[in-house]
Design an enzyme around this catalytic site. Structure first.
Site, PDB file in Angstrom:
ATOM      1  CB  SER A   1      -0.909   0.032   1.234  1.00 53.18           C
ATOM      2  OG  SER A   1      -1.796  -1.054   1.260  1.00 53.18           O
TER       3      SER A   1
ATOM      4  CG  ASP B   1      -2.170   1.951  -4.447  1.00 54.03           C
ATOM      5  OD1 ASP B   1      -1.256   1.657  -3.659  1.00 54.03           O
ATOM      6  OD2 ASP B   1      -2.509   1.229  -5.404  1.00 54.03           O
TER       7      ASP B   1
ATOM      8  CB  SER C   1      -1.626  -2.109  -3.890  1.00 52.26           C
ATOM      9  OG  SER C   1      -0.920  -0.956  -3.516  1.00 52.26           O
TER      10      SER C   1
END
Length: 341
Positions: free
Chosen positions: A231, A271, A269
């Site tokens: 992340s 983001d 992830s």
């Protein structure tokens, strides 16, 4: 192989090349470094006053929503920031949420009584490869310690919330950068500063200042073939007079800087980018809010500044971090040490 720190893009950096080049912004860390506990807290204070009574315009862009943050729903709805920004690991969100509330109550005793409740903002990345998340090590005292450490001088790398973070199968962490622009017929100067909590990426995909460095390193062996599960939190500050709509557009451009480093925003992830402006404060009891805003046709240089400063901050995080050994003997080697080996 040594690696100098490259300058990303054509825009000049501010004097510190840091998010604190935006006047009033300060950053503090509290680092936990004890065997299997490799974690910490980083706090970003957007101005020196009372954020609960003097809010700032803000907005977030969720590029990939694999995250466990607190406060983004109301931020999206109202477009204002009313607490410092707290960064840490995934299992620390609850402790920091309470710590943020108690911090607000000390300065605003009527919060939740005659005054509205507060919207604490806590953002996280998963540092569980190096840090034993189940220890639940982060507590309110660590938030307070980070507040006490607030400074215009920002330490980067494996510090604060970045202590246990990994990037591109190397050591990640905290990085910061800034870019300066001149806009309009009046030639007004403005700054965009970025701070990242970098915890993403696979080694073969690492691009550093346009060079496919990760592919070269992966070709030497030692690359993990697992899918992306990291992340990144990207915080943008600016002194340009922007409202929440414009700040959301600015936050979205953080994704351009992230992509340049080799990220495709993988399934696992989280983001998230957040942008705020220090140009004008919004008094909570005001009946009418008047704001001077930049015209939209002037925003392109700020968009470039956002992309460049985020990319630069990620590079800084990689180059500043040192090798860390943590939980169960897990190790993340620094980029500089990997290049030297």
């Amino acid at each position: 192989m040594s690696l100098p720190v490259p300058h990303i893009g054509r825009l000049p950096a501010g004097p510190r090349n840091s998010i604190t080049d935006v006047a009033g912004v300060r950053v503090g860390h509290c680092t936990l470094d004890d065997g299997a506990v490799q974690t910490g807290v980083t706090v970003i204070a957007p101005h020196t006053g009372n954020l609960f009574t003097h809010k700032l315009p803000a907005a977030a862009a969720v590029i990939n929503g694999f995250g466990k943050s607190a406060g983004l729903v109301q931020l999206e709805e109202l477009g204002t920031l009313e607490t410092p920004i707290a960064l840490s690991n995934t299992f620390a969100v609850g402790a920091l949420l309470e710590a943020q509330i108690r911090h607000t109550l000390r300065a605003n005793p009527e919060c939740g009584r005659s005054l509205p409740t507060v919207n604490p903002l806590v953002l996280e990345c998963n540092d569980g490869y190096l840090n034993d998340l189940q220890r639940m090590a982060v507590q309110a005292a660590h938030f307070e310690a980070a507040l006490q450490a607030l400074s215009e001088e920002v330490v980067q790398g494996a510090v604060g919330a970045g202590r246990g973070m990994s990037s591109f199968e190397l050591k990640g962490g905290i990085g910061t950068a800034s870019r300066c622009v001149v806009l309009g017929q009046a030639a007004q100067g403005f700054t965009v500063g970025a701070l990242v909590l970098s915890n993403f990426g696979r080694l073969p995909e690492l691009i550093l200042a346009g060079e496919p460095l990760g592919a070269q390193l992966a070709g030497q062996g030692g690359s993990d073939s697992a899918p992306e599960k990291g992340s990144i939190i990207m915080i943008l500050a600016t002194d340009a007079p922007l409202d929440a709509r414009q700040l959301k557009r600015l936050a979205t451009r953080a994704g351009a800087g992230l992509a340049r480093t080799g990220s495709a925003y993988g399934h696992g992830s989280g983001d998230i980018a957040l942008a705020f402006s220090t140009a004008q404060q919004i008094e909570s009891e005001a009946d009418c809010v008047q704001m001077a805003l930049l015209a939209d046709h002037l925003l392109d240089p700020l968009f470039h500044a956002a992309a460049d400063s985020v990319e630069q901050a990620i590079v800084h995080a990689l180059l500043a971090a040192q090798t860390v050994r943590g939980r169960d003997g897990h190790v993340r080697m620094s980029l500089r040490e990997r290049l030297a080996s």
